[in-house]
Design an enzyme around this catalytic site. Structure first.
Site, short mmCIF file in Angstrom:
data_model
loop_
_atom_site.label_atom_id
_atom_site.label_comp_id
_atom_site.label_asym_id
_atom_site.label_seq_id
_atom_site.Cartn_x
_atom_site.Cartn_y
_atom_site.Cartn_z
N ARG A 1 -0.67 -137.28 -122.85
CA ARG A 1 0.68 -137.77 -122.56
C ARG A 1 0.79 -138.13 -121.08
O ARG A 1 0.69 -137.25 -120.23
CB ARG A 1 1.72 -136.68 -122.90
CG ARG A 1 1.69 -136.19 -124.35
CD ARG A 1 2.41 -137.13 -125.30
NE ARG A 1 2.04 -136.85 -126.70
CZ ARG A 1 2.69 -136.01 -127.51
NH1 ARG A 1 3.77 -135.39 -127.08
NH2 ARG A 1 2.28 -135.81 -128.75
N GLU B 1 3.18 -138.57 -119.20
CA GLU B 1 4.52 -138.30 -118.70
C GLU B 1 4.45 -137.61 -117.36
O GLU B 1 3.72 -136.64 -117.21
CB GLU B 1 5.28 -137.36 -119.66
CG GLU B 1 5.68 -137.99 -120.95
CD GLU B 1 6.31 -136.95 -121.88
OE1 GLU B 1 7.33 -136.35 -121.49
OE2 GLU B 1 5.77 -136.73 -122.97
N ARG C 1 6.12 -126.26 -119.27
CA ARG C 1 5.62 -126.42 -120.63
C ARG C 1 4.99 -127.77 -120.92
O ARG C 1 4.61 -128.04 -122.05
CB ARG C 1 6.74 -126.15 -121.64
CG ARG C 1 7.86 -127.15 -121.61
CD ARG C 1 9.08 -126.65 -122.35
NE ARG C 1 10.03 -127.74 -122.56
CZ ARG C 1 10.33 -128.26 -123.74
NH1 ARG C 1 9.78 -127.80 -124.82
NH2 ARG C 1 11.18 -129.25 -123.83
N HIS C 2 4.85 -128.62 -119.92
CA HIS C 2 4.23 -129.92 -120.14
C HIS C 2 2.84 -130.00 -119.53
O HIS C 2 2.63 -129.59 -118.40
CB HIS C 2 5.09 -131.04 -119.54
CG HIS C 2 6.30 -131.36 -120.36
ND1 HIS C 2 7.51 -130.75 -120.16
CD2 HIS C 2 6.47 -132.21 -121.41
CE1 HIS C 2 8.39 -131.21 -121.05
NE2 HIS C 2 7.79 -132.10 -121.82
N GLU D 1 10.26 -125.72 -128.46
CA GLU D 1 9.66 -126.54 -129.50
C GLU D 1 8.13 -126.42 -129.46
O GLU D 1 7.53 -126.55 -128.41
CB GLU D 1 10.08 -128.00 -129.27
CG GLU D 1 9.57 -128.97 -130.30
CD GLU D 1 8.56 -129.94 -129.73
OE1 GLU D 1 8.82 -130.55 -128.70
OE2 GLU D 1 7.47 -130.06 -130.36
N SER E 1 6.61 -130.95 -133.88
CA SER E 1 7.49 -132.02 -134.28
C SER E 1 6.88 -132.63 -135.55
O SER E 1 5.68 -132.87 -135.59
CB SER E 1 7.56 -133.06 -133.16
OG SER E 1 8.80 -133.65 -133.15
N ARG F 1 1.16 -124.12 -126.26
CA ARG F 1 2.53 -123.60 -126.37
C ARG F 1 2.61 -122.44 -127.36
O ARG F 1 3.31 -121.45 -127.11
CB ARG F 1 3.49 -124.70 -126.83
CG ARG F 1 3.81 -125.68 -125.72
CD ARG F 1 4.97 -126.56 -126.13
NE ARG F 1 5.16 -127.63 -125.15
CZ ARG F 1 6.08 -128.58 -125.25
NH1 ARG F 1 6.88 -128.62 -126.32
NH2 ARG F 1 6.19 -129.50 -124.34
#
Lengths: 402, 402
Positions: free
Chosen positions: A174, A176, A182-183, A325, A328, A376
């Site tokens: 990712r 991002e 948590r990323h 989360e 998903s 996670r």
């Protein structure tokens, strides 16, 4: 020899030739109290440099209270990660990553028993899959490839290819620029995809049961690891229901609004709202694990199957551990025409996802699935507070080493 | 209803409500001869387009003799791969990829039993690891990352971090412009790394035994898959010894020279010479699997431990199946000074591998390991001739889709 031994630097590797002898009275200061080794020969196999970048004792010390005057220094996260090979030697790190390998093993064994087939999906893909942003571009001979943001399209092709139930374990990427607890820019996805017969809740139930069996397997087989981690990072045992607790998105909105949160009907949950919801659910249902079902279509990707009755909602769900989360998932659109319309609606370049859409032109079982973040799951199961603790060599926007 | 049913396109998904009835006499033209279904209701769940890009019957037809006048058309590799979701529905593809999932499962179970720990290693790395060429560059925020050509450095850090024996399964990336039957730009590595006590042959023996147990597991549990693949692609059963057959590189040179090959002492084996060696070994020892040990230093990477006595050679090895390399392995240099000198000798930028070299400064067990190519193992075990047959979504310099 005693002088020689005293000069061996900490963390060096030695070979010892010794005679094991019984001792009486017991050596009270050691964990092995009944016997001792009478060393005859001693060799240094690999000598450590005299100054270690961090001390193992410091690295396993529980975080003291802020007001504690006698508090000894801990080791910062960056120092740990910059010197990961030493940090990995602590009892805490050993426990975390042995438990992590247990999660992977349980995940695969459970799915294998359920009749799933493991598949291998490519990480080099022709297009930024899920709409465009957040993919890392790769220079690929005379063209550009993109690192897969998830194995989802390929899992679905596995279903189109008649494998019926598939899983895969592998890296997902990712791009991002999120610098949070948590990323990660690269993490390990535990991915499931399956055809179903009557209702997409078969998918939810299958994933939920897999998670419950993982939790039970960890509780049964990794008790000493859990306790070791708890010594340094105290946390409450992870609680869960054996039967799925499924809440609808609209129910969650009601709970949040009752708690004073202002939120629109089709608005996505912010991280603080997810955490608050987790606390509300825990208070009400005594569980750290639940499913949030029927997300608004507006906040889900183009391939998500709309709810057949209420078109504002979709057959999609997230799963949460301790209010964060970890998965998903959704029923996927398995009809090429409907998928094309949905992609157009989301302004996705159809040319770039042609081979994906074409996969659904030759007969496809209704199917769904989801992706679980390994780091996670480990973090939240153990009650830790940073995903870098459960990634052996974490990658984030600011860290690409070691 | 019969007319309705007749109009359903091939490969469509249907739901059938029917009563199962015994038949007498048996229906000879069906594989299920004793019972038949009396259909009461029939629904089309997902309708296939009328024209399929390839016919399943064509896709499983054995390749006929070139001179065969009645030979029916097969399906080209590119047509198969362009329409992989249909090609995956053939009995042959189903068998290949179910067997492949079996290889992964066996690999992990066997190593788990041997006390290995599974670790997850990053694919985004700060430098083109093994010297420079053949790494894919990735645009990573404001810098450049490189896709890992192997998990080796990280497996070794796992050993430095006291995990003792580790394995990992994951994608590895090679930016080589090689368009051959056995090269992919992305493939799945089954990787092993372990500390040893006395001699690096402990590593060879451990890997060899793992492979033998995999072969035996496949023979025991995947007989119907093997036979299904053989129907379309006939091949002889895979033969192997239970105890390691280890040949030295110098022995291989003698065998090749006796067979008329001109080759220098420190020259690497070409693909044709590897295949010839495989045939010579098969004739002499009746095995399709062997270890070639003690490669010349000149043809191995900088981190390879030199032979302590004969400095032209090294503690390194390859393993071969049916005359093709499936694994490359070695004892690694575990001393930071020696490693630095070796890297300098290979003209490697020390700055780029600093964190790797630094890993060995704080006490390291002597260790070694190797990496196995999953697709090659499946291809060669089944006696297939192209690695694209055993990669679900193969990537090569000319193919990045689907």
């Amino acid at each position: 020899m005693v002088r020689f031994a005293a000069d061996i630097t900490k963390e060096s590797i030695v070979d010892v030739e010794a005679v094991v002898r019984k001792v009486d009275p017991p050596v009270k200061s050691c964990s092995q109290q009944d016997v001792e080794m009478h060393v005859e020969r001693l060799f240094v196999i690999s000598q450590a440099e005299p100054r270690l970048p961090l001390q193992l004792d410091d690295a396993v010390r529980p975080e003291g209270e802020d007001g504690d005057e006698n508090r000894k220094p801990g080791v910062t996260q960056d120092t740990r990660l910059d010197n990961r090979v030493i940090d990995l030697r602590t009892t805490t790190s050993q426990a975390i990553f042995r438990l992590q390998s247990g999660v992977c093993k349980l995940f695969r064994e459970i799915l294998d028993n359920k009749g799933f087939v493991e598949i291998q999906t490519p990480k080099l893909t022709p297009a930024a899959s899920e709409g465009g942003a957040h993919s890392f571009p790769v220079s690929y001979f005379n063209t550009t490839a993109y690192l897969a943001q998830s194995p989802q399209f390929y899992k679905q092709m596995g279903i189109c290819g008649d494998f019926d139930k598939v899983f895969c374990v592998g890296p997902v990427f990712r791009a991002e620029n999120s610098n949070t607890h948590r990323h990660l820019t690269e993490f390990v996805g535990l991915d499931i995809e399956m055809a179903f017969n009557y209702h997409y809740h078969e998918v939810i139930d299958s994933i939920y049961d897999t998670m419950v069996q993982i939790f039970k397997g960890l509780r049964a087989n990794f008790q000493s690891e859990i306790q070791t981690v708890n010594k340094q990072f105290p946390s409450k045992p992870f609680e869960f229901w054996e039967v799925p607790l499924k809440l609808n998105y609209t129910d969650a909105l009601v709970m949040l609004r009752q708690a004073g949160v202002e939120i629109e009907d089709e608005e996505d949950l912010s991280t603080p709202n997810e955490k608050l919801l987790g606390r509300l659910v825990k208070d009400l249902y005594s569980t750290d694990f639940f499913v949030l079902d029927k997300y608004p279509r507006a906040v889900r990707p183009f391939y998500t199957m709309p709810d057949p009755k209420y078109h504002k909602y979709s057959n999609s769900f997230d799963m949460f551990m301790r209010g964060e989360e970890i998965l998903s998932g959704s029923q996927r659109i398995h009809d090429a025409q409907l998928l094309t319309r949905s992609a157009e609606h989301h302004k996705i370049d159809l040319e770039k996802i042609k081979s994906y859409i074409d996969s659904f032109r030759y007969g496809t079982h209704p199917h769904g699935g989801g992706g679980i973040g390994l780091e996670r799951v480990c973090m939240l199961y153990l009650g830790l507070h940073n995903v870098r603790q459960t990634s052996m060599f974490p990658r984030d926007p600011k860290r690409l080493t070691p």
